[in-house]
Structures are given as structure tokens and as C-alpha cells.
Design an enzyme around this catalytic site. Structure first.
Site, PDB file in Angstrom:
ATOM      1  N   ASP A  81      64.481  49.313  27.074  1.00  0.00           N
ATOM      2  CA  ASP A  81      64.913  48.441  27.986  1.00  0.00           C
ATOM      3  C   ASP A  81      64.286  48.403  29.223  1.00  0.00           C
ATOM      4  OD1 ASP A  81      66.206  45.646  28.365  1.00  0.00           O
ATOM      5  OD2 ASP A  81      67.614  46.924  29.592  1.00  0.00           O
ATOM      6  N   THR A 114      62.850  41.587  30.919  1.00  0.00           N
ATOM      7  CA  THR A 114      62.743  42.543  31.936  1.00  0.00           C
ATOM      8  C   THR A 114      61.660  43.407  32.114  1.00  0.00           C
ATOM      9  OG1 THR A 114      64.083  44.339  30.865  1.00  0.00           O
ATOM     10  CG2 THR A 114      65.328  42.641  32.095  1.00  0.00           C
ATOM     11  N   THR A 115      61.041  43.718  30.758  1.00  0.00           N
ATOM     12  CA  THR A 115      59.669  44.452  30.805  1.00  0.00           C
ATOM     13  C   THR A 115      58.622  43.367  31.367  1.00  0.00           C
ATOM     14  OG1 THR A 115      60.796  45.751  29.291  1.00  0.00           O
ATOM     15  CG2 THR A 115      58.366  46.364  29.733  1.00  0.00           C
ATOM     16  N   ASP A 407      71.150  42.155  25.338  1.00  0.00           N
ATOM     17  CA  ASP A 407      70.159  41.360  25.593  1.00  0.00           C
ATOM     18  C   ASP A 407      70.174  40.165  24.619  1.00  0.00           C
ATOM     19  OD1 ASP A 407      68.993  43.403  27.278  1.00  0.00           O
ATOM     20  OD2 ASP A 407      67.178  43.437  26.340  1.00  0.00           O
TER      21      ASP A 407
HETATM   22  N1  LIG Z   1      57.451  40.352  16.040  1.00  0.00           N
HETATM   23  C1  LIG Z   1      56.680  40.023  16.959  1.00  0.00           C
HETATM   24  N2  LIG Z   1      55.550  39.778  16.952  1.00  0.00           N
HETATM   25  C2  LIG Z   1      54.747  39.581  18.005  1.00  0.00           C
HETATM   26  N3  LIG Z   1      55.212  39.680  19.232  1.00  0.00           N
HETATM   27  C3  LIG Z   1      56.454  40.012  19.278  1.00  0.00           C
HETATM   28  C4  LIG Z   1      57.328  39.950  18.235  1.00  0.00           C
HETATM   29  N4  LIG Z   1      58.509  40.430  18.970  1.00  0.00           N
HETATM   30  C5  LIG Z   1      58.522  40.342  19.972  1.00  0.00           C
HETATM   31  N5  LIG Z   1      57.281  40.048  20.658  1.00  0.00           N
HETATM   32  C6  LIG Z   1      56.873  39.853  22.073  1.00  0.00           C
HETATM   33  O1  LIG Z   1      57.088  40.897  22.687  1.00  0.00           O
HETATM   34  C7  LIG Z   1      57.398  40.715  24.036  1.00  0.00           C
HETATM   35  C8  LIG Z   1      58.723  41.003  24.456  1.00  0.00           C
HETATM   36  O2  LIG Z   1      58.496  42.685  24.228  1.00  0.00           O
HETATM   37  P1  LIG Z   1      59.960  43.377  24.789  1.00  0.00           P
HETATM   38  O3  LIG Z   1      61.286  42.741  24.520  1.00  0.00           O
HETATM   39  O4  LIG Z   1      59.899  44.997  24.706  1.00  0.00           O
HETATM   40  O5  LIG Z   1      59.869  42.914  26.492  1.00  0.00           O
HETATM   41  P2  LIG Z   1      60.899  42.351  27.144  1.00  0.00           P
HETATM   42  O6  LIG Z   1      61.630  41.263  26.283  1.00  0.00           O
HETATM   43  O7  LIG Z   1      60.016  41.941  28.382  1.00  0.00           O
HETATM   44  O8  LIG Z   1      61.720  43.303  28.186  1.00  0.00           O
HETATM   45  P3  LIG Z   1      63.242  43.947  27.469  1.00  0.00           P
HETATM   46  O9  LIG Z   1      63.380  43.368  26.221  1.00  0.00           O
HETATM   47  O10 LIG Z   1      62.951  45.393  27.776  1.00  0.00           O
HETATM   48  O11 LIG Z   1      64.283  43.282  28.609  1.00  0.00           O
HETATM   49  C9  LIG Z   1      57.380  39.113  23.971  1.00  0.00           C
HETATM   50  O12 LIG Z   1      56.393  38.779  24.833  1.00  0.00           O
HETATM   51  C10 LIG Z   1      57.524  38.651  22.635  1.00  0.00           C
HETATM   52  O13 LIG Z   1      56.914  37.605  22.449  1.00  0.00           O
HETATM   53 MG   LIG Z   2      63.065  42.003  24.821  1.00  0.00          MG
END
Ligand SMILES: Nc1ncnc2c1ncn2[C@@H]1O[C@H](COP(=O)(O)OP(=O)(O)OP(=O)(O)O)[C@@H](O)[C@H]1O
Ligand SMILES: [Mg+2]
Length: 547
Positions: A81, A114-115, A407
Site C-alpha cells: 500500500d 495512493t500509489t 482499501d
Molecule cells: N488485473 C489487472 N489488470 C491490469 N491492470 C490492473 C489490474 N488490476 C489493477 N490494475 C491497475 O493497477 C493500478 C492500481 O495498482 P495498485 O493498486 O498497486 O496501486 P494504487 O491503487 O494506485 O495504490 P494502492 O492500492 O497502494 O493504494 C490501476 O491503474 C489499475 O487499473
Molecule cells: Mg490499489
């Protein structure tokens, strides 16, 4: 008569003759100042370093990080996260702090993304640095970025989908959002199970958005798949000795009161008596006081008494005799939550039963989770109340599981409020980058360079998601872009992480909340703008104490 505030003209002339290093003497001893290019560079470097720190965790195949505390416990946290990672690093660089703050705000506001927000801001700054290197003034970059962000936001709004009218489709959207959020986290292997669980919990809230009604209990043992959603409220406590283990149609008095009048509390206090019978009479008097208190409590007509503080043996026995279940030493959180879900009030004086609001529930019973006894309150007055019992092999797994679930729950609560959704997997970023590229093509002047840079920064997100998954990012992102450019309105193409190609996001069920994407876009742009405006960093040393 008032004197004019404006200084006489000749003072201004006198100031212009001040030597250029004058500011050094204006700042107190120990203060430092970085000016112009130096200040800008140190901001860029700091902010990009922070973005690079979390970059590798982005996306479903992003890596996790181990955070180890340097203090005595050497506590270890394993997490993916962004907000959790950034919260735990101490940064000195002021621009880096800005990014840490936007990540925290994103966490508080929507819980997910958040990332992404930090990575996007980092990429925007990386592009801005290159433009500054080409002698483009920050003011022009800011203007270009702002127009680009507005165009991107308009596009995001236009392409968002809204199924709030159709209950079944909306539930499917929620499940998909939860699966996408969970897919980048530890719960990914059981994401279907947890997505259903999170959606059920959030739909119970019936739009109130009160996340306090959802309790998460973590118990080491079993596997993540054995986690379940329980209707009602669970208290990690045991029933007092000799008391009923099961109470139907419960009336609950939630209290925070001391029951220990049997102790002389003032240390060192001395009571002088002239016979052993007097000691007995003091004890009897104290017991009597306790009895009176218990009677005052019983007068409220509750059949369950819970106390934030200890109850002790004698009152416990009195409660047992009266057939009342007494539960002692609840934690603050447990007390407040119990009062919330049973609709009672936390009481500390018992003079007037008519003014006390008792909590209510249909059944209180003892249950076993793993090998621990707990107390289960079902049929609570607040029908929204539910408990998610998380099981897992170790405390670290459970902690990260809880963060991931949190989350998902946050995003779902936000989506229930604002039902718009968008596709994930780089779909929104590609769509937005295309309109920004379009805008750049139509804009004369140097601002268009900033817009092009903005579009590149947007496309950096799918690139990083691919890189983190070990895929050929250049190939996939260019194909993604071509697919979207060919049919901007009908295209549903995004990254198919499993197959390593471009796939249909609708079919793969990769959805994200509109609110999370929108707020990430806006916060990242605003933070970048703020950092770009800096041309002076002054660090003032604390004033020395006199004497
Ligand atoms: N199965 C998937 N295939 C392709 N892209 C995906 C998939 N699942 C999630 N994503 C993409 O990954 C990104 C989110 O990644 P991640 O959850 O690591 O980061 P975040 O949501 O920005 O931060 P955090 O979850 O740490 O608060 C989004 O852009 C989402 O569209
Ligand atoms: Mg995420």
C-alpha cells in the site's frame, strides 16, 4: 491624524543599493537558503525519489516492501500500500513531503489509488524537469499542465459509466471494483471471495457510509480463504464466572465506571482502628457501597452489563445472582462500537434510570473462533452492523489483509455515494492522454510542449504497470494507444496482465471508481504545480533559547 503607511520614495532608492548577499544576514544563524535553479532541482530530485520508491509496487504484479522499524521492537510490516509505505518513511525534502501528503489525502478520501497519485505526480515532475532544461519557464509549464488536466478531467467524466439505476449491474460493478482493488494486494489469490465479502458488508450500510459499523477481527490460524462475514458484532471478551452464557432479547447497559470501591486507592493512606472487628466493619461498609452501586445498575433493567473498566469479584457475583451477564474491561474501541451498533449510550452515573438509553439486540451468545472464546451480539438495533473475521497464517498476513480490505471497503463506500465507474488497466490513462495530445496539436506556442509532456506522464502509468509485471511495455502501450486512437468511444482495451497483451476490460472485469481516478488526477496536478512554483527553499533553524 494617521500617518501614511507607505515608505517615502527615497527609502526605496536606499534599499536598491543593498549588497546582493544581504538575505544571508536577514535569516537567523543556522538558517540556509537555496535559490532559483538549485531550489527547483532539489525539489524535483526529492519528489522523483519518493515516486520511484513506490513505483515498483504499482499494479497487480507490483512488488511488496518490507518496512522495518529501527526502534526497539524492530517491528516488521510487509505491504504493497503506497500510503502505508510513505507514511512510515521520514523525509526531509520539502517537495517529497508534498507527495507524501497527497498520498495520505488520497487514502483518507478514497482509500485506493495512493500509489498512482504519487507516481503520476513524479512523472509530471520528471517531464517538467526536462522542459525546464529546454529553457521553458515554469509558468508556461504550469499553464499547459492546467489546461491539459482540465481536458483530461472532462474526458474522464465523459467516459465514466453509471449503472446506479440497475441494481444487478451496479452490484456487479462493485464486485469488479473490489476485485481490481484487491488484485494488487495480498488477497489477490482469494479476490473473488473477499470482493463478495466486502460488497456484502458495504451494501449492508445502505448508503449511510458509516464504516464504523463494519468491524474487522483478525485471528491468527487457518487460511485467508476461511475468513468470513458475520452479521452482528463480536466482542473479544469472555463472560464473567457463573453468569448466563446466552441472553435473548438483550437490553445492554454500556458503561464506563469504576467498580472498585473495595480498594483504598490512595497509596500510603493509613487507617487506624482499635480492633480487628473494626477492619471487618470497614470491609463490610465498602462491600455495602459496591452492593448499592450494583443495585443502582440493576435498577436500569438491563440483562447485560458491559464495563470499560474492571468489575471485580464481588460485583460479578452479585450480577451472576441477578442473572445478568456482565462483561468487564472492554477496550475504548469496543465500548464505542458496541454503543453504536446496539443503539445505546455510554453511561457513567446511575442515579436516574429514565435518562439512560439501553442498547438492544436479539441474542448474545458465546462463540469460538479458532480456540478463543468471544461474545457475539446478533440482531443488533443498527442493522448495518457486521463483522469481518480475518483468518491467516501469521500476524503480518493478517495486517496486510486488513489494509487491503480497508482499501476495498473505502472505495466501495465511495462508489455507493458516487456510482460512476471507469475501466482500469491503463484504459483511463490512455483515453485521457489521447485528448490531451489532441489539445496539444491544436494549441500554438510552447504550452503545447507542456501538454504533450502531460500526455506522456499519463501514459507512464500503464508503462509502469507492464514493466512491473515483466511485460514488454513499449509494445503493449503503443498497441493500447493505437487501439484507442482507432475507435476512441467504443474501445475497451486495457492491459491484460495474465496474457501479457491488450485485452477487453469489460470482459476481464477490471473496473475502478471514477472518484479515485479523478481525485488522483487532480491531486497529482495540483501538487506538481505547487512544486513547480517553488524558486526558493528557506530552512530556518529553531531559535536558540536565551540563558
Ligand atoms: N488485473 C489487472 N489488470 C491490469 N491492470 C490492473 C489490474 N488490476 C489493477 N490494475 C491497475 O493497477 C493500478 C492500481 O495498482 P495498485 O493498486 O498497486 O496501486 P494504487 O491503487 O494506485 O495504490 P494502492 O492500492 O497502494 O493504494 C490501476 O491503474 C489499475 O487499473
Ligand atoms: Mg490499489
Amino acid at each position: 491624524m494617521c500617518r501614511p503607511l507607505k515608505a517615502p520614495h527615497n527609502d526605496v532608492i536606499a534599499l536598491s543599493s543593498v549588497p546582493s548577499n544581504f538575505t544571508q544576514s536577514v535569516l537567523g544563524a543556522g538558517s540556509t537558503e537555496e535559490k532559483g535553479e538549485n531550489a527547483r532541482l532539489s525539489s524535483f530530485v526529492g519528489a522523483m525519489a519518493i515516486a520511484d520508491l513506490v513505483k515498483t509496487t504499482l499494479g497487480p504484479k507490483g512488488m511488496d516492501k518490507i518496512l522495518q522499524s529501527m526502534s526497539r521492537g524492530r517491528e516488521v510490516t510487509v505491504t504493497n500500500d503506497g500510503a502505508t509505505i510513505l507514511k512510515s518513511v521520514h523525509v526531509d525534502n520539502p517537495a517529497a513531503r508534498v507527495l507524501v501528503d497527497i498520498s495520505k489525502t488520497q487514502d483518507d478520501e478514497v482509500g485506493d489509488g495512493t500509489t498512482s497519485v504519487v507516481v503520476l505526480a513524479g512523472e509530471l515532475l520528471r517531464e517538467a524537469e526536462a522542459l525546464v532544461g529546454q529553457k521553458i519557464h515554469p509558468a508556461i509549464i504550469i499553464a499547459g499542465y492546467r489546461e491539459a488536466a482540465e481536458a483530461a478531467q472532462r474526458r474522464l467524466q465523459a467516459i465514466s459509466l453509471d449503472h446506479s439505476g440497475d441494481e444487478v449491474a451496479f452490484r456487479a460493478d462493485l464486485v469488479n471494483i473490489a476485485r481490481t482493488t484487491l488484485s494488487s494486494k495480498i488477497l489477490t489469490s482469494d479476490k473473488d471471495h473477499f470482493a463478495e465479502l466486502a460488497v456484502d458488508a458495504v451494501l449492508r450500510l445502505r448508503g449511510s457510509g458509516n464504516m464504523d459499523a463494519i468491524q474487522v477481527i483478525k485471528r491468527v490460524g487457518g487460511t485467508l480463504r476461511e475468513s468470513y462475514l458475520d452479521e452482528g458484532f463480536i466482542l473479544e471478551k469472555a463472560v464473567g464466572i457463573g453468569q448466563p452464557r446466552r441472553v435473548e432479547n438483550a437490553k445492554i447497559l454500556v458503561a464506563n465506571t469504576p467498580m472498585d470501591t473495595d480498594k483504598i486507592k490512595i497509596y500510603g493512606a493509613r487507617v487506624r482502628v482499635d480492633g480487628i472487628d473494626k477492619v471487618a466493619s470497614i470491609e463490610a461498609a465498602e462491600k455495602d457501597k459496591m452492593k448499592q452501586k450494583v443495585e443502582a445498575i440493576l435498577a436500569h433493567g438491563a440483562n447485560c452489563f458491559t464495563n470499560r473498566q474492571l468489575i471485580y469479584n464481588y460485583p460479578e457475583q452479585l450480577f451472576a445472582d441477578a442473572g445478568v451477564m456482565a462483561i468487564e474491561h472492554l477496550d475504548f474501541d469496543g465500548t464505542e462500537r458496541l454503543a453504536l451498533v446496539t443503539g445505546g449510550e455510554i453511561v457513567s452515573t446511575f442515579d436516574d434510570p429514565t435518562r439512560v438509553k439501553l442498547g438492544e439486540c436479539k441474542l448474545i451468545e458465546e462463540i469460538m473462533i479458532g480456540n478463543e472464546r468471544m461474545i457475539h451480539f446478533s440482531g443488533c438495533k443498527l442493522g448495518e452492523a457486521c463483522t469481518i473475521v480475518l483468518r491467516g497464517a501469521s500476524q503480518h498476513v493478517l495486517d496486510e489483509g486488513e489494509r487491503s480490505l480497508h482499501d476495498a471497503l473505502c472505495v466501495l463506500v465511495q462508489t455507493v455515494k458516487d456510482s460512476r465507474v471507469v475501466y482500469g488497466g491503463g484504459w483511463t490513462e490512455t483515453q485521457m492522454s489521447l485528448v490531451v495530445d489532441d489539445l496539444a496539436a491544436k494549441t500554438p506556442g510552447k504550452r503545447s510542449l507542456a501538454m504533450e509532456a502531460f500526455a506522456r506522464a499519463l501514459r507512464a502509468l500503464p508503462t509502469i504497470i507492464c514493466d512491473n509485471a515483466g511485460l514488454d511495455s513499449a509494445d503493449i502501450v503503443s498497441r493500447l494507444r493505437a487501439a484507442h486512437a482507432a475507435a476512441p468511444d467504443a474501445c475497451r482495451a486495457g492491459i491484460d496482465i495474465e496474457k501479457g497483451t491488450v485485452g477487453d476490460m469489460q470482459e476481464l472485469g477490471i473496473f475502478e471508481s471514477y472518484k479515485a481516478k479523478n481525485s488522483a488526477l487532480m491531486s497529482a496536478t495540483e501538487a506538481t504545480e505547487m512544486i513547480l512554483r517553488v524558486d526558493d527553499i528557506i530552512k530556518a533553524a529553531p531559535r536558540q533559547r536565551q540563558g
